[in-house]
Design an enzyme around this catalytic site. Sequence first.
Site, PDB file in Angstrom:
ATOM      1  N   HIS A 250       0.833  -1.206   0.000  1.00 28.89           N
ATOM      2  CA  HIS A 250       0.000   0.000   0.000  1.00 28.89           C
ATOM      3  C   HIS A 250       0.866   1.255   0.000  1.00 28.89           C
ATOM      4  O   HIS A 250       1.613   1.514   0.935  1.00 28.89           O
ATOM      5  CB  HIS A 250      -0.892  -0.022   1.249  1.00 28.89           C
ATOM      6  CG  HIS A 250      -1.875   1.099   1.331  1.00 28.89           C
ATOM      7  ND1 HIS A 250      -1.952   1.938   2.415  1.00 28.89           N
ATOM      8  CD2 HIS A 250      -2.815   1.514   0.461  1.00 28.89           C
ATOM      9  CE1 HIS A 250      -2.907   2.824   2.224  1.00 28.89           C
ATOM     10  NE2 HIS A 250      -3.453   2.584   1.039  1.00 28.89           N
ATOM     11  N   GLU A 277       0.997  -0.660  -4.816  1.00 31.62           N
ATOM     12  CA  GLU A 277      -0.233   0.129  -4.940  1.00 31.62           C
ATOM     13  C   GLU A 277       0.106   1.595  -4.738  1.00 31.62           C
ATOM     14  O   GLU A 277       0.753   1.954  -3.751  1.00 31.62           O
ATOM     15  CB  GLU A 277      -1.267  -0.325  -3.903  1.00 31.62           C
ATOM     16  CG  GLU A 277      -2.639   0.289  -4.058  1.00 31.62           C
ATOM     17  CD  GLU A 277      -2.814   1.638  -3.357  1.00 31.62           C
ATOM     18  OE1 GLU A 277      -3.822   2.324  -3.619  1.00 31.62           O
ATOM     19  OE2 GLU A 277      -1.942   2.005  -2.530  1.00 31.62           O
ATOM     20  N   ASP A 279      -1.242   5.938  -5.901  1.00 34.36           N
ATOM     21  CA  ASP A 279      -2.333   6.812  -6.330  1.00 34.36           C
ATOM     22  C   ASP A 279      -1.824   7.790  -7.376  1.00 34.36           C
ATOM     23  O   ASP A 279      -0.685   8.266  -7.304  1.00 34.36           O
ATOM     24  CB  ASP A 279      -2.865   7.604  -5.133  1.00 34.36           C
ATOM     25  CG  ASP A 279      -3.141   6.716  -3.925  1.00 34.36           C
ATOM     26  OD1 ASP A 279      -4.239   6.155  -3.863  1.00 34.36           O
ATOM     27  OD2 ASP A 279      -2.247   6.584  -3.056  1.00 34.36           O
ATOM     28  N   HIS A 292      -1.201  10.596  -2.793  1.00 34.21           N
ATOM     29  CA  HIS A 292      -2.488  10.141  -2.261  1.00 34.21           C
ATOM     30  C   HIS A 292      -3.432  11.294  -1.959  1.00 34.21           C
ATOM     31  O   HIS A 292      -4.600  11.292  -2.362  1.00 34.21           O
ATOM     32  CB  HIS A 292      -2.269   9.311  -0.995  1.00 34.21           C
ATOM     33  CG  HIS A 292      -3.554   8.924  -0.310  1.00 34.21           C
ATOM     34  ND1 HIS A 292      -4.148   9.704   0.658  1.00 34.21           N
ATOM     35  CD2 HIS A 292      -4.358   7.847  -0.477  1.00 34.21           C
ATOM     36  CE1 HIS A 292      -5.260   9.125   1.058  1.00 34.21           C
ATOM     37  NE2 HIS A 292      -5.416   7.994   0.388  1.00 34.21           N
ATOM     38  N   GLU A 352      -4.265   3.356  -8.415  1.00 33.44           N
ATOM     39  CA  GLU A 352      -5.547   3.952  -8.074  1.00 33.44           C
ATOM     40  C   GLU A 352      -5.685   5.321  -8.728  1.00 33.44           C
ATOM     41  O   GLU A 352      -4.885   6.229  -8.473  1.00 33.44           O
ATOM     42  CB  GLU A 352      -5.713   4.099  -6.565  1.00 33.44           C
ATOM     43  CG  GLU A 352      -7.058   4.725  -6.206  1.00 33.44           C
ATOM     44  CD  GLU A 352      -7.286   4.932  -4.726  1.00 33.44           C
ATOM     45  OE1 GLU A 352      -8.217   5.686  -4.373  1.00 33.44           O
ATOM     46  OE2 GLU A 352      -6.534   4.351  -3.919  1.00 33.44           O
TER      47      GLU A 352
END
Length: 636
Positions: A250, A277, A279, A292, A352
Amino acid sequence: MTVSPARATRGHLAARFGSRTRVAAALAALAVPGAALVVASPPPAVAEPTDVVIAEDFSAGTLPAGWRVVDGTWKVENGRLLGTSASSSANNKVTFGGHLTDFRFEATVRFESAQSAARWAALGLDVPADGSTPWWIATMRSGSTASNGLEFAQRTTANAWNVTNTGSAPYAANTGRDVRVAVEVHGNQARWFFDGTERLRTSSLQRSTGGGLGLFVNGAAVSFDDVKVTELPPNGYLRPAGSPFTVIAHRGASSAAPENTLVAQEIARRAGADWIENDVQPSRDGVPFILHDGTVDRTTNGTGNLRDLTSAQLKALDAGSWFAPQYAGARIPTLAEQLADLRTRGGNLLLEIKGRHTKDEVAKIVQVIRDERMTDRVFVQSFEVDALRHSRELAPELPLGLLRSTLDADPVALAKELGLTAYNPDGNALLARPSVIADLHRAGVAVMAWTMDSAGQWQRLEQAGADAIITNRPAELAGWNAALLQRPQPGATTVTITSPAPAAHLDRAQSPVLAVAATEADTVTLTLDGKPVTVGEKLNLATLGAGPHTLVATATGPTGTASTTGTFTVTASQAGLGYLVLTSGVDRKAVAWMTKKLGDGKYADLAKYADREAGKLIPAEAARVIAADARTLAGK
């Protein structure tokens, strides 16, 4: 029987598997544990059980049609294909089959003989029909319990090895033992199964456009049986039976480094994460950046909305000092920089799309992914349904995941509507309603739970059948996965030599007790250098020659037979030689003479004395060992 190879392009699969079928029936007919299911756009589909493209038991007694001996000696004998390689430098091979992108390759493998425990057999995963380099293999050594007992490796065009991943099996293949091996491949990703349990995975395969399959032997005679190749749909994100979680870091290794930076990505990669992962959001001038929050305030030394700042302003910010002083100077990466790092250093991206994005903004993200040649290593997810719709329209080749804080009333229906490859809910919400996992799996949709950081949560999700965990602690989850794989399978017969310790070096004064640990075993036998010995007896090192010795333990139980090999070395030492002199029934006069020579370091004189007094003042067998050790010490 050999079935003609299938074409494995994504379009071919979509054309063949456009309608959904019953998953349970398909898996039962395939007899492939946890076979992956297709998720495409439009709705999810699953492969039909006729997708076994090669099934060969060599019962015809000849090399199957279309199988090509490239080098070495290959023949069908006693209902098995036997390959022989007389040299450790000869990578002898037979090739067959057409190119497949998503497939499972299985075989029963038995070492008939091996020049050493380091010699190997392999399944060829991407091999030109003529055997020319480069090619990729999944390797198993005869000594498969070594740290590199299992490997994924490439033979390069420079005729050198590029070993990308290594691991070990729970017991040694040895000789004369059938081992069922399998490799499940999805593009650049692969999982290595040893007797039904995953032992190794990679995301580093470099696939060709035309390479087929093969079988290899090196420095050994190896027989193969029941070769089976099953074409799989592209959704390799479903967790096969015998596999642990996919580890998704993450925001990178965000518990150990500043999130969404390249250093966090590197730490996660080294920790064993399968996916990173992160953003993505656009700067004021339209450059996709990895961040993020909507603002830069929390994770940089700047202030303001990310979308209000230019790419030049964003690149000037320090994105590391807030986390720890040693990370001062870390920068916010662009999406292009992150993808370039993953492409060159390894890894995959769960990306994401953060917040609302116009279609043009999504198009820019897609363009960067394509420019960096990473479409086969990027998975797009978002809370924003419109962002997923845009991505599906612009780049149908990219898999999609829907992020959810709470579960939808009907996740399966929504997955069908959006063409999802995965449904990615908050892990705690998922644990409150775990039955949804089976519902999604029946529709061919994987489940990735976020953000789960404790072993208790992992255990519950593993039992519920989740496929992947998004976590701030990728190193811990990778370790938890490894521990999970060490547990014996229910009902499996296993055996381990616990004493002497593996590769131990022992002198004459030591007296280890022979000990073996076994599970689900009715009988356990043990041999030392080929001669039977008794578990629990004290090993008398005074009678063994200096040098290496081999123990073989074999356990037999209701589910079959397991065997393992251990080695130890008896070493010559002054203390050990003194022990021999004092405990071997030597005459007192001889003891006095030899201990003096031993103390003076006169090993050559001691050896001559032992030879002269053998069978007189010194028992003959003891004299032989004393003389040999003394000569060894004299030569040091």
